[in-house]
Design an enzyme around this catalytic site. Sequence first.
Site, short mmCIF file in Angstrom:
data_model
loop_
_atom_site.label_atom_id
_atom_site.label_comp_id
_atom_site.label_asym_id
_atom_site.label_seq_id
_atom_site.Cartn_x
_atom_site.Cartn_y
_atom_site.Cartn_z
N SER A 142 0.91 -1.02 0.04
CA SER A 142 -0.04 0.02 0.13
C SER A 142 0.84 1.28 -0.13
CB SER A 142 -0.84 -0.06 1.29
OG SER A 142 -1.60 1.15 1.39
N TYR A 155 -1.71 -0.72 10.77
CA TYR A 155 -1.86 -1.03 9.34
C TYR A 155 -0.77 -0.75 8.66
CZ TYR A 155 -3.96 -1.23 4.76
OH TYR A 155 -4.12 -1.22 3.20
P1 NDP Z 1 -11.67 -5.77 0.07
O1 NDP Z 1 -12.06 -5.47 1.69
O2 NDP Z 1 -12.67 -5.43 -1.08
O3 NDP Z 1 -10.91 -7.17 -0.03
C1 NDP Z 1 -10.37 -7.97 0.94
C2 NDP Z 1 -10.09 -9.25 0.45
O4 NDP Z 1 -9.32 -9.82 1.44
C3 NDP Z 1 -11.51 -9.75 0.54
O5 NDP Z 1 -11.73 -10.63 -0.50
C4 NDP Z 1 -11.54 -10.89 1.73
O6 NDP Z 1 -12.34 -11.89 1.60
C5 NDP Z 1 -10.22 -10.90 1.98
N1 NDP Z 1 -9.76 -11.53 3.17
C6 NDP Z 1 -9.97 -10.84 4.49
N2 NDP Z 1 -9.70 -11.51 5.48
C7 NDP Z 1 -9.39 -12.63 5.06
C8 NDP Z 1 -8.87 -14.09 5.34
N3 NDP Z 1 -8.84 -14.05 6.98
N4 NDP Z 1 -8.58 -14.96 4.76
C9 NDP Z 1 -8.87 -14.92 3.40
N5 NDP Z 1 -9.33 -13.81 2.58
C10 NDP Z 1 -9.58 -12.80 3.72
O7 NDP Z 1 -10.58 -4.52 0.00
P2 NDP Z 1 -9.37 -4.48 -1.15
O8 NDP Z 1 -9.87 -5.10 -2.34
O9 NDP Z 1 -9.25 -3.01 -1.30
O10 NDP Z 1 -8.32 -5.34 -0.42
C11 NDP Z 1 -6.83 -6.10 -1.12
C12 NDP Z 1 -5.78 -5.67 -0.59
O11 NDP Z 1 -5.54 -4.37 -1.11
C13 NDP Z 1 -5.54 -5.47 1.01
O12 NDP Z 1 -4.31 -6.27 1.17
C14 NDP Z 1 -5.40 -4.02 1.25
O13 NDP Z 1 -4.67 -3.80 2.22
C15 NDP Z 1 -4.86 -3.70 -0.09
N6 NDP Z 1 -4.95 -2.05 -0.24
C16 NDP Z 1 -6.08 -1.70 -0.52
C17 NDP Z 1 -6.31 -0.24 -0.84
C18 NDP Z 1 -7.52 0.53 -0.98
O14 NDP Z 1 -7.52 1.72 -0.99
N7 NDP Z 1 -8.82 -0.28 -1.06
C19 NDP Z 1 -5.10 0.57 -0.67
C20 NDP Z 1 -3.93 -0.01 -0.51
C21 NDP Z 1 -3.64 -1.38 -0.43
P3 NDP Z 1 -13.34 -12.70 2.48
O15 NDP Z 1 -13.81 -11.72 3.48
O16 NDP Z 1 -14.28 -13.18 1.78
O17 NDP Z 1 -12.39 -13.56 3.35
#
Ligand code: NDP
Length: 245
Positions: A142, A155
């Site tokens: 990030s 975070y």
């Molecule tokens: P979302 O919340 O849309 O997606 C997060 C994903 O992580 C979901 O598919 C969720 O699936 C999965 N997840 C969470 N906990 C678990 C777990 N214990 N086991 C397996 N899967 C898990 O957010 P984003 O798409 O934005 O996030 C994706 C990545 O991008 C993250 O690492 C985030 O930190 C990073 N990021 C995002 C930014 C943003 O502005 N959106 C900016 C910078 C980085 P489920 O709940 O079904 O398990």
Amino acid sequence: MNEIKDKVIIITGASSGIGEACARELVDRGAKVMLAARRADRLEKLANELSSDGSAAGYHETDVTKKDQLEQLAAATLEKFGRIDVLVNNAGLMPLSPLEKLKLDEWEQMVDVNIKGVLYAFAAVLPKMLDQGSGHIINVSSVAGHVVFPGAAVYCATKFAVRAFAEGIRQESKGRLRSTIISPGAVDTELTDHISDEDTKEAMGDIVAIAIKPDAIARAVAFAVEQPGEVDINEIIVRPTKQDL
Ligand code: NDP
């Protein structure tokens, strides 16, 4: 030559946001994807949409905080597709809050998913990649892995850790694995839904307003994957044009 075609790609956190967008982009460009997350209903729907006969997409319900479930994910991928070319280590969460609120459960959750989950997924695919003599680890960090801001200390700590780990992979596996860090800025996903601290959530309004769509990040991931084997894209930062941080 299309370097993405027929590559077998595991994507964690594929049930929404950036992971889902990566799955769409990569299948569109000829990859075979194994979708992983906890919400299996969403994964099943996406896999069916991406590949009605199942030849280009599979899914495996996975909690990345459970080591054995990542081993099962790798095994299921090998059983279905026979190899693992790329891991998109994307699952993560961001329950921001000021340190003095002492939300220790949320700190632990972030460490468990954003750091330990990333390590477990890497460990699960590494033996096969070394055996194949090639592989590509794409770790999603990030902008918060580059700068620290109030309310985001834990975070940021997890995302700094992801970048450090990815650089370690690069240094230790020269000539065998490729290591890419993807550092998004604000992206319009479900990420902020899990912020329990109301003041912090409200303060996110400005950044949410300028967030870009997750397909922008998926295109950066595809760019890293599509390079020829001797080219290692080590880091890409993708921000909204309007973002300050
Ligand atoms: P979302 O919340 O849309 O997606 C997060 C994903 O992580 C979901 O598919 C969720 O699936 C999965 N997840 C969470 N906990 C678990 C777990 N214990 N086991 C397996 N899967 C898990 O957010 P984003 O798409 O934005 O996030 C994706 C990545 O991008 C993250 O690492 C985030 O930190 C990073 N990021 C995002 C930014 C943003 O502005 N959106 C900016 C910078 C980085 P489920 O709940 O079904 O398990």
